[in-house]
Scaffold this active site. Structure first.
Site, short mmCIF file in Angstrom:
data_model
loop_
_atom_site.label_atom_id
_atom_site.label_comp_id
_atom_site.label_asym_id
_atom_site.label_seq_id
_atom_site.Cartn_x
_atom_site.Cartn_y
_atom_site.Cartn_z
N ASN A 187 16.09 22.61 15.28
CA ASN A 187 15.54 23.97 15.10
C ASN A 187 15.66 24.50 13.67
OD1 ASN A 187 18.32 24.36 15.42
ND2 ASN A 187 18.03 26.43 16.19
N LYS A 224 22.39 11.77 11.00
CA LYS A 224 21.53 11.41 12.14
C LYS A 224 20.78 12.68 12.53
CE LYS A 224 20.88 11.42 15.99
NZ LYS A 224 19.67 12.18 16.45
N GLU A 235 28.96 23.38 15.94
CA GLU A 235 28.27 24.66 16.05
C GLU A 235 27.26 24.52 17.18
OE1 GLU A 235 28.84 27.51 14.89
OE2 GLU A 235 30.40 26.96 13.48
N CYS A 242 19.52 29.58 17.12
CA CYS A 242 20.82 29.72 17.80
C CYS A 242 21.25 31.19 17.76
CB CYS A 242 21.85 28.84 17.13
SG CYS A 242 21.88 29.03 15.35
P1 NAD Z 1 21.04 18.62 21.26
O1 NAD Z 1 22.46 18.85 21.57
O2 NAD Z 1 20.13 18.14 22.35
O3 NAD Z 1 20.90 17.54 20.08
C1 NAD Z 1 21.57 17.72 18.84
C2 NAD Z 1 21.80 16.36 18.19
O4 NAD Z 1 22.67 15.60 19.01
C3 NAD Z 1 20.53 15.53 18.03
O5 NAD Z 1 20.57 14.88 16.78
C4 NAD Z 1 20.62 14.53 19.18
O6 NAD Z 1 19.94 13.32 18.92
C5 NAD Z 1 22.13 14.30 19.26
N1 NAD Z 1 22.62 13.86 20.57
C6 NAD Z 1 22.01 13.99 21.77
N2 NAD Z 1 22.79 13.47 22.75
C7 NAD Z 1 23.93 13.02 22.15
C8 NAD Z 1 25.12 12.38 22.62
N3 NAD Z 1 25.30 12.11 23.92
N4 NAD Z 1 26.08 12.09 21.72
C9 NAD Z 1 25.92 12.37 20.40
N5 NAD Z 1 24.81 12.96 19.90
C10 NAD Z 1 23.82 13.27 20.76
O7 NAD Z 1 20.49 19.98 20.61
P2 NAD Z 1 19.01 20.30 20.15
O8 NAD Z 1 18.14 20.48 21.35
O9 NAD Z 1 18.60 19.36 19.08
O10 NAD Z 1 19.23 21.72 19.41
C11 NAD Z 1 19.24 22.94 20.08
C12 NAD Z 1 20.65 23.41 20.31
O11 NAD Z 1 21.35 23.53 19.07
C13 NAD Z 1 20.72 24.80 20.93
O12 NAD Z 1 21.70 24.81 21.92
C14 NAD Z 1 21.12 25.70 19.76
O13 NAD Z 1 21.76 26.89 20.13
C15 NAD Z 1 22.02 24.79 19.00
N6 NAD Z 1 22.16 25.23 17.61
C16 NAD Z 1 23.33 25.82 17.24
C17 NAD Z 1 23.49 26.29 15.94
C18 NAD Z 1 24.76 26.97 15.50
O14 NAD Z 1 24.98 27.10 14.30
N7 NAD Z 1 25.61 27.42 16.40
C19 NAD Z 1 22.46 26.13 15.02
C20 NAD Z 1 21.28 25.52 15.44
C21 NAD Z 1 21.15 25.07 16.73
#
Ligand code: NAD
Length: 489
Positions: A150, A173, A247, A281
């Site tokens: 995002n 990654k 985060e 987020c």
């Molecule tokens: P996600 O958790 O699906 O994926 C994030 C990353 O993790 C990707 O690179 C993905 O390939 C990897 N991943 C997926 N499964 C994994 C596993 N089992 N082990 C290790 N890595 C794995 O999140 P998303 O859909 O890409 O992003 C949206 C989420 O991110 C929302 O929940 C949003 O609130 C959060 N977000 C938080 C912040 C913050 O600063 N708090 C900022 C931006 C986004």
């Protein structure tokens, strides 16, 4: 602009046997390029390259590393429009928001570049005569960075910049939904003069991410993403004793008291709820409003929702782009269905398909009113343009409702009473609180992050961000010849 991504391993653009098309979520007929579907082998090769680059990188001085980051700032400024367009097309946020993200990234990289001259420890007189005590900072070594889709320009560089400034080499990654922006970042890092292997990029999804978590040469992990995946990351890092920074998700409240400027509160709420298609987020997903002003407030937000123009993010008339993927749209539509069973739906609640929108993943801006504080749509992260309005009797109840979720990223209160604002600042359980401002927004020099199920580990951005990427070492230097004796002898 077609961008065929490859992995960046040891300074080489390394193709992968398996690739997936990168489609524009506003129009899935628009193929933006392709991206590698890497596995553990590619991740392990990138980690080996980062290990190989480490000794040389450690010999550089922090100001030299900062100078490379300043060069990166110049290149980011030069290519800001190109980056914003790639971001807009693959993630779906409108071009104006994409330019805003790139600008924010530039300001942070500049701040981190300056930090390279400020990574200071403490010095002190010792208890022992003729001895000086001090602390120094040492990099962890190879650091793994796993990022979401995002904010695909901002978040990788929030992590890469302080990590390399502190003397680490890294393996990034990025999210599989947004490979092109990561690829462009890799090109700019190489052009800026970062030596081969200092920053490596491995595209793909779960398999390379898990290889990064598991590898013994990766000494620390910074992760941004969903709370469910964050839990897996935290658990694995705990088992392996790796420092971890997570985060995660949010369910951010905007409180409106009866003494608030209702127009400003409604505008901030609509911006936070429907801006970036609710895929921040820091999005506003709950409006917690005093009953006495709720009808007026809700009518204004509903009016603003009606003015939203969904469309292709590169079209200047568009004010809201699509969800990033079919999976994300399905999640939003599922919550709309759940919401209809829990509350009064005032608008939206569907997928938008008219005027060519059927080629993309467009949810309608949606408002649910009279939502109970414990409803699923009021407690679970939806990550779409869906607002839940919870009506309350006063400040105490508003704070109680705001805190009645697992998450704790950001919050906002609209009031003209400074005493009430300070009660909220004190009692709201979130890493950030805004007064008379939207829940969104963060500045390079201020810490960013959450508490509870949103955040584990130290904050990103701000003056201390680099400290996650370094270990403090305490040093005692006996230059006077005295001998330390314990209290016992
Ligand atoms: P996600 O958790 O699906 O994926 C994030 C990353 O993790 C990707 O690179 C993905 O390939 C990897 N991943 C997926 N499964 C994994 C596993 N089992 N082990 C290790 N890595 C794995 O999140 P998303 O859909 O890409 O992003 C949206 C989420 O991110 C929302 O929940 C949003 O609130 C959060 N977000 C938080 C912040 C913050 O600063 N708090 C900022 C931006 C986004």
């Amino acid at each position: 602009m077609r961008i065929d991504c490859t992995n960046l391993i040891g300074g080489e653009w390394t193709p992968c046997a398996d690739n997936a098309p990168n489609r524009c979520p506003a129009n899935t007929d628009e193929i933006l390029g392709q991206s590698p579907v890497s596995g553990a082998d590619e991740a392990n090769a990138a980690i080996a390259a980062a290990e190989a680059a480490l000794p040389g990188w450690r010999e550089t001085t922090a100001p030299q590393r900062g100078a490379l980051l300043f060069q990166l700032v110049r290149l980011l400024e030069r290519d800001a429009d190109k980056l914003a367009e790639a971001l807009s097309r693959e993630e779906g946020k409108i071009l104006r928001e994409a330019k805003g993200e790139v600008g924010k990234t530039i300001r942070y990289v500049e701040f981190a570049a300056g930090d390279a001259r400020r990574m200071t420890g403490i010095t002190s007189e010792s208890e022992l005569p003729g001895t000086t005590a001090m602390t120094i900072w040492r990099p962890h070594g190879v650091v793994g960075l796993i990022t979401p889709w995002n904010f695909p320009v901002c978040i990788p560089l929030w992590k890469i910049a302080p990590a390399v400034a502190a003397g680490n080499t890294v393996v990034l990654k990025p999210a599989p939904e947004t490979p092109a922006t990561a690829h462009l970042i890799g090109e700019l890092l190489a052009e800026a003069g970062f030596p081969a292997g200092v920053v490596n990029i491995v595209h793909g999804d779960v398999a390379p991410a898990q290889a990064i978590l598991d590898h013994p040469a990766v000494k620390a992990i910074s992760f941004t993403g969903s709370t469910s995946v964050g839990r897996i990351v935290e658990k694995r890092c705990g088992e392996l004793h790796k420092p971890v920074q997570c985060e995660l998700g949010g369910k951010n409240p905007l409180i409106v008291l009866d003494d608030a400027d209702i127009d400003k509160a409604a505008a901030a709420c609509a911006l936070g709820a429907f801006g970036s298609t609710g895929q921040r987020c820091t999005a506003t997903s709950r409006a917690i409003v005093m009953e006495s002003v709720a009808d007026a407030f809700v009518a204004k937000v509903q009016d603003l929702a009606g003015q939203v123009r969904a469309g292709h993010p590169m079209d200047e008339a568009t004010t809201m782009g699509p969800s990033v993927s079919e999976r994300q749209l399905d999640q939003v539509l599922r919550y709309m269905e759940i919401g209809r069973g829990e509350a009064d739906q005032l608008c939206g609640g569907t997928r938008l398909t008219d005027d060519g929108l059927d080629k993309g993943y467009f949810p309608a801006p949606t408002i649910f009113d009279r939502v109970s504080a414990d409803a699923r749509i009021a407690t679970e992260e939806i990550f779409g343009p869906v607002l839940s309005v919870v009506r309350v009797g006063g400040l105490d109840e508003a704070i109680e409702v705001a805190n009645a979720v697992d998450f704790g990223l950001t919050s906002s209160i609209f009031t003209s009473d400074i005493s009430k604002a300070f009660v909220a600042i004190e009692q709201l359980e979130s890493g950030m609180t805004h007064v008379n401002n939207p829940t969104i927004g963060g500045e390079a020099h201020m810490p960013f992050g959450g508490i509870k199920a949103t955040g584990v580990g130290p904050r990103e951005m701000g003056p201390d961000a680099w400290k996650f990427y370094a270990e403090s070492k305490t040093v005692y230097i006996n230059h006077g010849g005295g001998a330390r004796k314990s209290n016992l002898y």
